[in-house]
Scaffold this active site. Structure first.
Site: not given
Ligand code: GUN
Length: 281
Positions: A53, A97, A120
């Site tokens: 990422k 995460q 997200d």
């Protein structure tokens, strides 16, 4: 018949190039997208994902910050960091995460992220907006899958779409995105009876189970688009998907490889969401 390979690496590179151009133009207008990535603990797979990422941010021209916190981090410390990033003008997107260590309640942390920075799309506000079909952020993996389906050249509208897996991260939002494009959607899961009877009717089959090579050729309709979201290790420790690629690719019309299919697309979609976040915050 041998299936067309849906090359996620290639498509994601194309999307990142387009985004890099967009970011260049935004910077000229004084807009700099920024992503904060938080990782807690030492999960090796998460470490790889977070590195990928960060690398993608650099490629696209997105400012990024990484917060690598120790396993013992308390929930309150993590919430304090999220709160600080919610207020930070340099940060347009925040990504925590997953998975988090067991002593931290995942949903409490995800619900603390400002929905406008939730790249997200895990916050209930964004999940609800996806349900309604009025959303800014598309969950990254299902969005990447939709791009690969588009790449296959197959129109979703009116097709039988079968999703195996009902997670909040992939299965459920995937079903909604397919439905928004007028697919006839069936969601299968661990309690589904006669799974192969259902999958064999799928024009578009999305496997998001997390079980190595569980989709075999006899479960695939000839000519179907097969999208493999799985990221597993096989008996030899080699990376593999949920689909038995060698045999399914003889039956399918188009298929994604693992690695190099959905994985890189997820990251490209995260970049897209982060650029969008810079425009709405
Ligand atoms: N862990 C596995 N997939 C994901 C994802 O899409 N987002 C985050 N934040 N964590 C993950």
């Amino acid at each position: 018949m041998t299936a067309k390979i849906l090359d996620g690496k290639m498509v994601s590179a194309r999307i990142k190039n387009e985004l890099a151009e967009e970011v260049k133009q935004l910077k000229e207008k004084g807009v700099q997208p920024g992503l904060a990535v938080i990782i807690v603990g030492n999960d090796p797979a998460s470490r790889v994902y977070v590195n990928n990422k960060k690398k993608a941010c650099a490629e696209v021209g997105i400012y990024s910050e990484e917060y690598a916190l120790p396993e013992e981090t308390t929930q309150q410390e993590l919430l304090d960091l999220v709160e600080k990033l919610n207020k930070d003008n340099r940060i347009s997107g925040i990504l925590v995460q997953l998975p988090l260590p067991k002593h931290i309640e995942e949903k409490t942390v995800l619900y603390a992220i400002d929905p406008k920075k939730d790249v997200d799309a895990f916050h209930p506000v964004n999940v609800g907006r996806i349900m309604i079909g009025d959303f800014d952020f598309v969950p990254c993996t299902p969005a990447g899958v939709m791009e690969l389906i588009k790449e296959s050249g197959i129109e979703v509208s009116g097709k039988n779409c079968v999703v195996i897996g009902r997670s909040n991260i992939v299965g459920k939002p995937q079903a909604m995105l397919l439905l928004h494009q007028n697919g006839t959607v069936t969601v299968c899961h661990s309690k589904t009876q006669n799974l192969s009877e259902i999958t064999k009717k799928a024009d578009i089959l999305v496997a998001a189970v997390g079980k190595a090579k569980m989709v075999t050729a006899d479960m695939v309709k000839p000519g179907a688009v097969v999208i493999d979201v799985g990221m597993n290790r096989d008996e030899n420790g080699k990376l593999c998907g949920d689909v038995k690629f060698d045999e399914a690719s003889e039956i399918a019309g188009a298929i994604t490889p693992v690695p190099g299919g959905v994985g890189p697309m997820t990251i490209a979609m995260l970049m897209r969401n982060t650029v969008k976040a810079a425009l709405i915050s």
